[in-house]
Design a protein around this motif. Sequence first.
Motif, PDB file in Angstrom:
ATOM      1  N   GLN A  43      -1.991   5.378 -13.131  1.00  0.00           N
ATOM      2  CA  GLN A  43      -0.891   5.356 -12.166  1.00  0.00           C
ATOM      3  C   GLN A  43       0.032   6.519 -12.483  1.00  0.00           C
ATOM      4  O   GLN A  43       0.487   6.652 -13.614  1.00  0.00           O
ATOM      5  N   GLY A  69       7.318   0.693   3.132  1.00  0.00           N
ATOM      6  CA  GLY A  69       7.252  -0.041   4.388  1.00  0.00           C
ATOM      7  C   GLY A  69       5.878  -0.613   4.707  1.00  0.00           C
ATOM      8  O   GLY A  69       5.732  -1.392   5.635  1.00  0.00           O
ATOM      9  N   LEU A  70       4.869  -0.210   3.937  1.00  0.00           N
ATOM     10  CA  LEU A  70       3.531  -0.766   4.142  1.00  0.00           C
ATOM     11  C   LEU A  70       3.126  -1.520   2.882  1.00  0.00           C
ATOM     12  O   LEU A  70       3.535  -1.170   1.782  1.00  0.00           O
ATOM     13  N   TYR A  71       2.333  -2.556   3.049  1.00  0.00           N
ATOM     14  CA  TYR A  71       1.984  -3.372   1.885  1.00  0.00           C
ATOM     15  C   TYR A  71       0.813  -2.783   1.105  1.00  0.00           C
ATOM     16  O   TYR A  71       0.928  -2.502  -0.077  1.00  0.00           O
ATOM     17  N   LEU A  72      -0.304  -2.587   1.783  1.00  0.00           N
ATOM     18  CA  LEU A  72      -1.482  -2.075   1.084  1.00  0.00           C
ATOM     19  C   LEU A  72      -1.327  -0.585   0.809  1.00  0.00           C
ATOM     20  O   LEU A  72      -0.782   0.155   1.631  1.00  0.00           O
ATOM     21  N   ARG A  73      -1.825  -0.169  -0.340  1.00  0.00           N
ATOM     22  CA  ARG A  73      -1.897   1.272  -0.603  1.00  0.00           C
ATOM     23  C   ARG A  73      -2.907   1.900   0.356  1.00  0.00           C
ATOM     24  O   ARG A  73      -3.752   1.202   0.909  1.00  0.00           O
ATOM     25  N   ARG A  74      -2.832   3.218   0.511  1.00  0.00           N
ATOM     26  CA  ARG A  74      -3.756   3.900   1.418  1.00  0.00           C
ATOM     27  C   ARG A  74      -4.681   4.829   0.628  1.00  0.00           C
ATOM     28  O   ARG A  74      -4.219   5.733  -0.066  1.00  0.00           O
ATOM     29  N   ASP A 108       3.964   7.294  -5.540  1.00  0.00           N
ATOM     30  CA  ASP A 108       3.294   6.461  -6.553  1.00  0.00           C
ATOM     31  C   ASP A 108       1.804   6.415  -6.188  1.00  0.00           C
ATOM     32  O   ASP A 108       1.429   5.892  -5.144  1.00  0.00           O
ATOM     33  N   LEU A 132      -2.340   5.890  -7.472  1.00  0.00           N
ATOM     34  CA  LEU A 132      -3.373   5.513  -8.445  1.00  0.00           C
ATOM     35  C   LEU A 132      -4.482   6.557  -8.323  1.00  0.00           C
ATOM     36  O   LEU A 132      -4.987   6.803  -7.226  1.00  0.00           O
ATOM     37  N   ARG A 187     -12.442  -0.393   4.638  1.00  0.00           N
ATOM     38  CA  ARG A 187     -11.086  -0.918   4.443  1.00  0.00           C
ATOM     39  C   ARG A 187     -11.019  -1.557   3.063  1.00  0.00           C
ATOM     40  O   ARG A 187     -11.883  -2.357   2.714  1.00  0.00           O
ATOM     41  N   MET A 188     -10.004  -1.199   2.298  1.00  0.00           N
ATOM     42  CA  MET A 188      -9.917  -1.679   0.919  1.00  0.00           C
ATOM     43  C   MET A 188      -8.674  -2.520   0.701  1.00  0.00           C
ATOM     44  O   MET A 188      -7.662  -2.336   1.377  1.00  0.00           O
ATOM     45  N   GLY A 189      -8.762  -3.408  -0.260  1.00  0.00           N
ATOM     46  CA  GLY A 189      -7.576  -4.125  -0.701  1.00  0.00           C
ATOM     47  C   GLY A 189      -6.955  -3.354  -1.840  1.00  0.00           C
ATOM     48  O   GLY A 189      -5.998  -2.607  -1.666  1.00  0.00           O
ATOM     49  N   CYS A 190      -7.563  -3.470  -3.033  1.00  0.00           N
ATOM     50  CA  CYS A 190      -6.948  -2.863  -4.225  1.00  0.00           C
ATOM     51  C   CYS A 190      -7.358  -1.416  -4.445  1.00  0.00           C
ATOM     52  O   CYS A 190      -6.580  -0.605  -4.909  1.00  0.00           O
ATOM     53  N   PHE A 249      -9.576  -0.577  -6.728  1.00  0.00           N
ATOM     54  CA  PHE A 249     -10.058  -0.386  -8.098  1.00  0.00           C
ATOM     55  C   PHE A 249     -10.995  -1.495  -8.576  1.00  0.00           C
ATOM     56  O   PHE A 249     -11.157  -1.712  -9.773  1.00  0.00           O
TER      57      PHE A 249
END
Lengths: 303, 243
Positions: B3, B42-47, B83, B85, B207-210, B212
């Motif tokens: 990170q 303003g968005l929840y999931l990272r892109r 921020d 990853l 489409r991804m969640g995490c 990693f």
Amino acid sequence: MVNTKISLCGIEIDNPVIPASGTFGFGYEFAELYDINCLGTFSFKGTTKDARFGNPTPRIAECSSGMLNAVGLQNPGVEKVISDELPKLAKVFNKKVMANVSGFAVEDYVYTCEKLDKEEQVGWLEVNISCPNVHGGGMSFGTSPESAYEVTKAVKAVTTKPVIIKLSPNVTDIASIAAACENAGADGISMINTLMGMRINLKTRKPIIANKTGGYSGPAILPVALRMVYQVYEAVKIPIVGMGGISTAEDVIEMMMAGATAVEVGAANLIEPYACKNIIDELPAVMERYGIKDLNEIIGGAH
Amino acid sequence: MKQTIFTIKHNVALTANVYEMALVGDTEGIASGQFVNIKIDGLYLRRPISVCDYSEDTLTLVYKVVGKGTEEMAKMVSGQKLDVLTGLGNGYDTAKSGSQPLLIGGGVGVPPMYALAKQLIEEGKKVNVILGFNSSDEIFYKNQFEALGAYVTVTTVDGSFGVKGFVTDALKNTGGYSYIYTCGPEVMLKAVYNAGETSGQYSFEERMGCGFGACMGCTCKTKYGNKRICKDGPVLEKEEIIW
């Protein structure tokens, strides 16, 4: 010095922070980033009798202050979990782990729980009767007091370790279901699983998620979780593991005040991989700010 | 995975909806074919955005505005902190390239080919690149690839520049190749899969969640078993792909 130790169904843990099943795999991805032994424990990936691929993709969609998922219990099956995953997990985690179990028939739950109950590193069995993303099982056991009672009773008959039943919020009266689990011998309740939701792609005019519906998680659902934990606390005497949108140390305290003995952190791990570590690091200072010397003194304090 | 807080050096439009963002920060562990996952206010999931280029202290991303996340990114300005990853995904394996690898990028699948081309050329290989676009006004990075010393063929669907048609229509222009690396829309990957005469590495998106490997949000089936696009991919070997 403040005390963050709590006892969960007779097992003392260093702090009440537990990564929720399905957001932490079997721990290795996070162990690359930090020493996961700082956790109270963690609930590993939902395990079923047989291996499952899960649902087709897309399985994920963005929502206001949260996300939808419809993974559908992808896992290698209990035999492989025991032979492959647990030995690897033991290399990065030396505390008792929470085994999360799901199924499609009472016999599936019995089969999987009986196997995992014999594993030394398993401290608790968390029985998921609330998965919203599989059909013909999962949540259907958690939507009536009778079937919740039946699964709990059957699992308790073949296990020696504390059994925590994970409940769905997609019901009309969660307190009556929690009470049925307690009557059947459950040692604890964990709640809430995700809220069933949907997003639609405006360009294709179809649901974004291939499964059409998914489970809503993230900070948006914290108030719903708090309300339900508050209600169940008044209906049962067994400990509650509260979850739903917890992302900060303040959220942990709020959930404990609602009635939770410990908490699980889910979606936050996916967005901020250090989320649980950060919460644990910040917890003592936040406790001091609110004049809390011992977390045990605030459990159910809002009642 | 790592990170890191990066600082935006520049964020400029290359075409009507494709932007180049240069980020200054710790790039250790980043490899070609990998992606990074960006937290956006303003968005929840990272892109997740693929790595276009990297040096000791600068990470370059080239992205197309396709939704809310990339719309927000396009508004970002120099000096802003992000921020991120990094070090996500398997990346390309250049050991299998042979002496004359062919790199095929389609649209927003072009950027990951850049760091790869650079690496293969540094390794002394003769690199052919096919860049596919819809029309001449969408072309980007042609000059950058040529400056590396790659042999570049551009295709446009409308024929407004280069070879008229799809990337596969330019396969015969390459004068032979030992291996294929490709990234682009799935229909293009499939066309390359069918027309390509050698083995290769294909980069997929989902489409991804995490991003990693923790959530199982992006799993696909392969001949080598279930794979998480974010952790075991995004690059798959031709031999393992199931369409």
